[in-house]
Design an enzyme around this catalytic site. Structure first.
Site, mmCIF file in Angstrom:
data_model
loop_
_atom_site.group_PDB
_atom_site.id
_atom_site.type_symbol
_atom_site.label_atom_id
_atom_site.label_comp_id
_atom_site.label_asym_id
_atom_site.label_seq_id
_atom_site.Cartn_x
_atom_site.Cartn_y
_atom_site.Cartn_z
ATOM 1 N N GLU A 79 0.826 -1.212 0.000
ATOM 2 C CA GLU A 79 0.000 0.000 0.000
ATOM 3 C C GLU A 79 0.862 1.265 0.000
ATOM 4 O O GLU A 79 0.607 2.211 0.756
ATOM 5 C CB GLU A 79 -0.971 -0.011 1.182
ATOM 6 C CG GLU A 79 -1.931 -1.186 1.147
ATOM 7 C CD GLU A 79 -3.072 -1.055 2.144
ATOM 8 O OE1 GLU A 79 -2.994 -0.178 3.039
ATOM 9 O OE2 GLU A 79 -4.060 -1.810 2.021
ATOM 10 N N GLU A 102 -5.226 -9.112 0.277
ATOM 11 C CA GLU A 102 -5.773 -8.999 1.633
ATOM 12 C C GLU A 102 -7.270 -8.788 1.558
ATOM 13 O O GLU A 102 -7.759 -7.970 0.772
ATOM 14 C CB GLU A 102 -5.167 -7.803 2.398
ATOM 15 C CG GLU A 102 -3.777 -7.991 2.934
ATOM 16 C CD GLU A 102 -3.333 -6.787 3.757
ATOM 17 O OE1 GLU A 102 -4.190 -5.948 4.115
ATOM 18 O OE2 GLU A 102 -2.132 -6.668 4.030
#
Length: 590
Positions: A143, A294
């Site tokens: 991220e 995820e």
């Protein structure tokens, strides 16, 4: 281990038009890419493994645990050789991670990237074996656009350098990508009008997609319907986020395509598909598949700020997600092209900072016991804590306590349940309250009856649960008792210190008194002493009379009588010490 921040700007679904039930229609450009996370093969469900865990399973125990749970795909957040060596015998394949703080070195030096591959990948890649190696893919950073924007300029160079190093080592079959947060997708609903953040689209995402297409690597994304629902201000129904069926009138409908979405997860995936298509990224490898690196649901959180973080919701989301992937439906825009997913996460990372929920995403505790029990019957044995047949009978939380007591009396009496374990001093006596004791009695009867229908009724005060009641859950006000317990030991410690100090003072006085007596000065007061007040003569002899104040006299009396009271003092001290020992060993507080 990367940022793993799951906040950010997620689905702010504006569910415009809850239309009447309409037939789904496919867009003409909705080409089906290869199923599975790596661009080929059947879709699968894996798990992520973080290590911010108290009492984590040892590396030697982890492979057996993974085999028992039929887990064949894991994602790691670094490339720790100890973990990789342990996993080598597990039969699982792993995505290994490059932490964000290593991006600068790898992105600025191809030589550093080659050395990283030689040290962290080659020993586990199975290059000299006919069987697939441990390393399934490399996730570079985590991220980065939101967690470490300053590293964005070196992210793509790092990916390219690692891919080149793998190709030079004849390991080009290992894809290299980077997990992106879903927040890079703007206006995700309706999915047909989603697009990437314009500040990233041309400068980063388009070159990234071109590289991924040329190297047959997936676009890695972290998708969390939980956060989308939390941030929707009630627009997204809970059941829609949990893969639970909704009546057609409540389904999400894309007004541009008239496609119905029965769950938030598929809507998020199609928003990504549209955003990719709108960039018109091309490459030699065809459409870029999506790999969900995820997704998950927390099992516990702050009751006010995170009311949907519950075990039941976590069970529903992850169990239904596993079924959804195994059924391979794909999405409304891309039926049959089911993305592979990694559930966040295998173990509760109780050492992670942040909101309460941050430490409660795991399927298991660090020691391998389930946090909650999944319902994944028919999933090929995956995650073998399947509890479709593992149910328990406990006392209902909202039942009247008198009714619970009466039901327990029946179970332990006419019901012939063995209630020995909840008697004082036995293993299940604590916590000593009616509901806990009744739950043990109810479940003993329920299990003895083979979980037959009606055997958990108990006049309406019993309830069936899939959560093992043997797992310890701290009482709501447990912290109060812990503080009281600590304060109790503090008082005992101070009492002991004072007792020893008292002994020291008395011993000193004893020694001083003994010294005076042994040297023959016990009753001698020198003429210059302030204790001497007058001198009188009697029968021609000089007599020295010492007169003292009450306090001074008391002090002298203590010196002179210490020998007589010493025995009594030692007896008092021994009694005090006995009280300390008895109180310390008492089970009054336990």
């Amino acid at each position: 281990m990367g940022s793993r921040s799951r906040g950010g700007r997620h689905l702010l679904l504006l569910l415009l038009l809850h239309l009447l039930s309409l037939h789904s229609s496919l867009l003409p450009w909705a080409a089906v890419s290869a199923a599975g996370g790596g661009g080929s093969g059947d879709p699968y469900v894996g798990v992520t493994i973080g290590t911010a865990v108290t009492n984590l399973l040892s590396p030697s125990d982890l492979p057996e645990f993974l085999r028992a749970q039929r887990i064949t795909h894991v994602r790691l957040y670094d490339a720790d050789p100890r973990m990789l060596s342990a996993l080598a015998s597990s039969g699982a394949r792993a995505i290994v991670g490059v932490p964000n703080d290593e991006l600068l070195a790898l992105g600025s030096s191809p030589a550093t990237a080659s050395a990283w591959v030689a040290r962290r990948v080659l020993p586990y890649a199975g290059a000299n074996s006919s069987t697939p190696g441990l390393i399934a893919a490399i996730a570079v950073g985590d991220e980065v656009p939101t967690a470490l924007p300053s590293a964005l300029p070196v992210l793509l160079p790092a990916i390219q350098s690692l891919a080149a190093a793998l190709a030079a080592a004849n390991l080009s079959s290992i894809p290299v990508s980077t997990p992106l947060p879903f927040s890079v997708v703007l206006d995700p609903f309706p999915p047909s009008q989603a697009f990437f953040n314009q500040s990233l689209a041309k400068s980063f995402i388009l070159p990234l997609l071109s590289h991924l297409a040329n190297t047959s690597a997936p676009l890695m994304l972290n998708l969390y319907p939980y956060y989308s629902m939390m941030q929707s201000n009630g627009v997204i129904p809970l059941d829609n986020a949990l893969f639970k069926p909704l009546p057609p009138s409540l389904e999400m409908v894309d007004p541009n395509t008239l496609l119905h979405y029965t769950n938030v997860f598929d809507a998020m995936l199609d928003a990504v598909h549209v955003a990719v298509k709108n960039l018109n990224a091309t490459g030699g490898g065809g459409p870029v598949p999506v790999l969900v690196t995820e997704t998950g649901w927390p099992s516990y959180g702050d009751r006010r700020a995170e009311p949907y973080a519950t075990r039941d919701n976590a069970d529903a989301y992850n169990s239904n997600l596993i079924k959804h992937v195994n059924d391979k439906p794909g999405t409304p825009m891309r039926p049959g092209a089911q993305a592979s997913v990694y559930i966040y996460e295998l173990f509760n990372e109780d050492l992670r900072p942040g909101p309460v929920s941050e430490a409660n995403w795991g399927l298991f505790h660090g020691n391998g016991t389930p946090v909650y029990l999944l319902h994944v019957s028919g999933a090929g044995g995956f995650l073998a804590n399947d509890t479709t047949d593992r149910t328990f009978c406990i006392a209902s939380d909202d039942a009247d306590e008198k009714a619970v007591q009466a039901a327990m009396d029946w179970a332990c009496g006419p019901g012939r349940t063995d209630c020995t374990a909840i008697q004082p001093g036995q293993g299940c006596y604590e916590p000593n309250d009616v509901r806990s004791h009744a739950s043990f009695a109810f479940d003993s009867y329920y299990q003895s009856q083979g979980k037959a229908a009606g055997s958990c009724y108990f006049q309406g005060v019993g309830m069936v649960t899939t959560t093992d009641p043997s797992e310890y859950t701290p009482p709501q006000h447990c912290h109060f008792f812990l503080i009281a317990y600590a304060f109790r030991f503090f008082l005992l410690f101070m009492f002991s210190v004072l007792t020893v100090f008292d002994l020291f003072i008395h011993v000193c006085l004893e020694l001083e008194g003994f010294s005076r007596s042994a040297c023959g000065h016990d009753s001698c007061i020198f003429p210059g002493s302030k204790l001497l007040s007058n001198v009188t003569k009697s029968d021609g002899a000089n007599t020295t009379t010492a007169q003292t104040s009450d306090a001074e006299g008391s002090a002298i009396w203590r010196l002179r009588t210490g020998r007589e009271t010493g025995f009594l003092f030692i007896l008092r001290w021994l009694l005090s010490l006995s009280v300390v020992l008895i109180t310390t060993n008492s089970n009054f507080w336990t």
